[in-house]
Write an enzyme that holds these catalytic residues in place. Structure first.
Site, PDB file in Angstrom:
ATOM      1  N   GLU A  92     -12.699 -16.491   6.081  1.00  0.00           N
ATOM      2  CA  GLU A  92     -12.440 -17.240   7.303  1.00  0.00           C
ATOM      3  C   GLU A  92     -12.911 -16.460   8.532  1.00  0.00           C
ATOM      4  OE1 GLU A  92      -8.196 -18.686   5.403  1.00  0.00           O
ATOM      5  OE2 GLU A  92      -8.224 -17.692   7.350  1.00  0.00           O
ATOM      6  N   CYS A 105     -12.510 -13.948  15.482  1.00  0.00           N
ATOM      7  CA  CYS A 105     -11.828 -13.038  14.568  1.00  0.00           C
ATOM      8  C   CYS A 105     -12.611 -13.058  13.253  1.00  0.00           C
ATOM      9  CB  CYS A 105     -10.387 -13.522  14.388  1.00  0.00           C
ATOM     10  SG  CYS A 105      -9.451 -12.459  13.306  1.00  0.00           S
ATOM     11  N   CYS A 112      -7.923  -8.688  -0.070  1.00  0.00           N
ATOM     12  CA  CYS A 112      -7.600  -7.380   0.509  1.00  0.00           C
ATOM     13  C   CYS A 112      -6.737  -6.602  -0.473  1.00  0.00           C
ATOM     14  CB  CYS A 112      -6.837  -7.584   1.818  1.00  0.00           C
ATOM     15  SG  CYS A 112      -6.503  -6.035   2.694  1.00  0.00           S
ATOM     16  N   CYS A 116      -0.071  -6.228   2.436  1.00  0.00           N
ATOM     17  CA  CYS A 116       0.966  -6.324   3.472  1.00  0.00           C
ATOM     18  C   CYS A 116       1.843  -7.537   3.152  1.00  0.00           C
ATOM     19  CB  CYS A 116       0.345  -6.470   4.851  1.00  0.00           C
ATOM     20  SG  CYS A 116      -0.699  -5.074   5.294  1.00  0.00           S
ATOM     21  N   CYS A 119       1.338 -11.160   4.812  1.00  0.00           N
ATOM     22  CA  CYS A 119      -0.036 -11.640   4.962  1.00  0.00           C
ATOM     23  C   CYS A 119      -0.504 -12.434   3.747  1.00  0.00           C
ATOM     24  CB  CYS A 119      -0.954 -10.441   5.189  1.00  0.00           C
ATOM     25  SG  CYS A 119      -2.679 -10.855   5.161  1.00  0.00           S
ATOM     26  N   GLU A 158      -9.454  -5.273   4.981  1.00  0.00           N
ATOM     27  CA  GLU A 158      -9.217  -4.040   5.743  1.00  0.00           C
ATOM     28  C   GLU A 158     -10.592  -3.431   6.054  1.00  0.00           C
ATOM     29  OE1 GLU A 158      -6.917  -1.947   7.272  1.00  0.00           O
ATOM     30  OE2 GLU A 158      -8.787  -0.849   7.547  1.00  0.00           O
ATOM     31  N   CYS A 330      -4.149 -15.384   8.883  1.00  0.00           N
ATOM     32  CA  CYS A 330      -5.355 -15.164   8.099  1.00  0.00           C
ATOM     33  C   CYS A 330      -5.120 -15.377   6.611  1.00  0.00           C
ATOM     34  CB  CYS A 330      -5.964 -13.798   8.406  1.00  0.00           C
ATOM     35  SG  CYS A 330      -5.394 -12.459   7.399  1.00  0.00           S
TER      36      CYS A 330
HETATM   37  S1  SF4 Z   1      -2.696  -7.796   7.130  1.00  0.00           S
HETATM   38 FE1  SF4 Z   1      -4.827  -7.109   7.007  1.00  0.00          FE
HETATM   39  S2  SF4 Z   1      -4.694  -5.189   5.837  1.00  0.00           S
HETATM   40 FE2  SF4 Z   1      -2.728  -6.256   5.484  1.00  0.00          FE
HETATM   41  S3  SF4 Z   1      -3.058  -7.431   3.569  1.00  0.00           S
HETATM   42 FE3  SF4 Z   1      -3.584  -8.765   5.325  1.00  0.00          FE
HETATM   43  S4  SF4 Z   1      -5.787  -8.548   5.561  1.00  0.00           S
HETATM   44 FE4  SF4 Z   1      -5.074  -6.812   4.355  1.00  0.00          FE
END
Ligand code: SF4
Length: 346
Positions: A92, A105, A112, A116, A119, A158, A330
């Site tokens: 995205e 963005c 990833c 986190c 997320c 990341e 995201c």
């Molecule tokens: S917040 Fe950023 S670093 Fe953390 S899991 Fe989501 S995409 Fe990855």
């Protein structure tokens, strides 16, 4: 044979391409200008290269620009675009217009590894690193490309975990042969990885945003497993070795979760952690995501939090919440698209 995309190649990589094809050295700059200034979509349009050289180039290369495959438009003007990133995978890019600013963005990975807790992309797991072509294409093939004023590497993935490709893309954005943007227009956001952070600071002049989210190591570790490998206290110590008082900006992202990290003791710990560091804090409202037991703090709490930090000398802003009606958090759209694709395959 798969052709090599030219879009996303740095000048020195283009110099290698033309050298290998026996073309004159100066054609590398001409190609860069067609790609990054004139934004052509085919090699045939590169009219100052001879027909012979265009033919040679076409045998092994293509421009490699690919339009987004889907888009979701928010009532507030935010648009989330979905780009193909290899077979059955999508990333995205979110376009956020705001007065005389327009920010994109950009994603750096498919999925990833950081996991986190808050997320959606973290829940996808990791699939692949994006190439510099796939990163630059999110900008190049954006319908609103010419309105862009800023780019944040804050989308899926990341960036420090894919630093070689990300640094190439940043070079293209900020070099005179590329988009020639000031590095002040570009921000890289990271959880802070030991291996990449120092290299990024030393090799790029772009702004840096560290995802902080809690000043308490145990709690940060629960929210962001990356804390285990590179604790926030060590990240801050490393950052103290660099000068962020001039052009380059250092900021910390802080998602404010209701009843988790939104009270006075947390604000006090933040002040302690960041004392003496030239930086600012961006407070972010949390967009709820399915299956995650976290809620966003209300505006009153966030305002009180901001005012406390600001009154104690730490410049703090509240980032306006955009695109909530299209799930701008995201990873939401790409996860849905990937699932849809799987269903089609079954
Ligand atoms: S917040 Fe950023 S670093 Fe953390 S899991 Fe989501 S995409 Fe990855």
């Amino acid at each position: 044979m798969q052709k090599r995309p030219l879009l996303g190649l740095t000048l020195s990589e283009l110099q290698n391409v033309v050298k290998n094809l026996g073309m004159p050295g100066f054609s590398a700059k001409q190609i860069a200008s067609w790609l990054y200034d004139k934004k052509v979509t085919s090699i045939d349009e590169m009219s100052n290269l001879s027909l012979k050289h265009r033919g040679l180039l076409k045998e092994i290369c293509e421009v490699g620009a690919e339009a987004p495959v889907d888009a979701m438009r928010s009532l507030d003007g935010t648009v989330k675009y979905l780009y193909r990133a290899g077979e059955g995978h999508f990333v995205e890019a979110v376009y956020i217009p705001d007065g005389d600013r327009a920010t994109l963005c950009v994603s750096s990975q498919v999925g990833c590894k950081m996991k986190c807790k808050f997320c959606m992309t973290g829940k996808q797991g990791f699939t692949a690193n994006l190439t510099s072509n796939q990163i630059i294409n999110q900008i190049n093939s954006l319908p609103e490309r010419d309105k862009l004023t800023n780019v944040v590497m804050m989308g899926m993935g990341e960036p420090l975990d894919n630093l070689d490709e990300v640094l190439k893309a940043l070079e293209i954005m900020t070099s005179s042969y590329g988009y020639a943007w000031s590095p002040k227009r570009v921000t890289l956001s990271s959880v802070g990885l030991k291996k990449g952070l120092q290299r990024f600071i030393e090799e790029s002049d772009c702004h840096l945003a560290i995802s902080l989210h809690s000043p308490i190591p145990l709690q940060r570790r629960e929210l962001m497993p990356a804390e285990k490998a590179f604790p926030i206290t060590e990240i801050v110590e490393l950052l103290r070795n660099y000068d962020f008082s001039k052009q380059r900006r250092l900021s910390f992202e802080y998602i404010v979760f209701k009843g988790v990290n939104d009270s006075l003791p947390y604000a006090k710990e933040l002040l302690k952690l960041l004392r003496g560091l030239d930086c600012r804090i961006n407070l972010i409202r949390f967009h709820a995501i399915p299956g995650v037991n976290l809620e966003g703090a209300d505006m009153e709490t966030m305002t009180a939090f901001r005012d406390y930090l600001t009154s104690h000398g730490l410049f703090t802003t509240i980032r306006s919440s955009r695109g909530e009606d299209i799930f701008a958090a995201c990873g939401m759209l790409s996860t849905a698209k990937q699932e849809e694709n799987k269903e089609e395959l079954i």
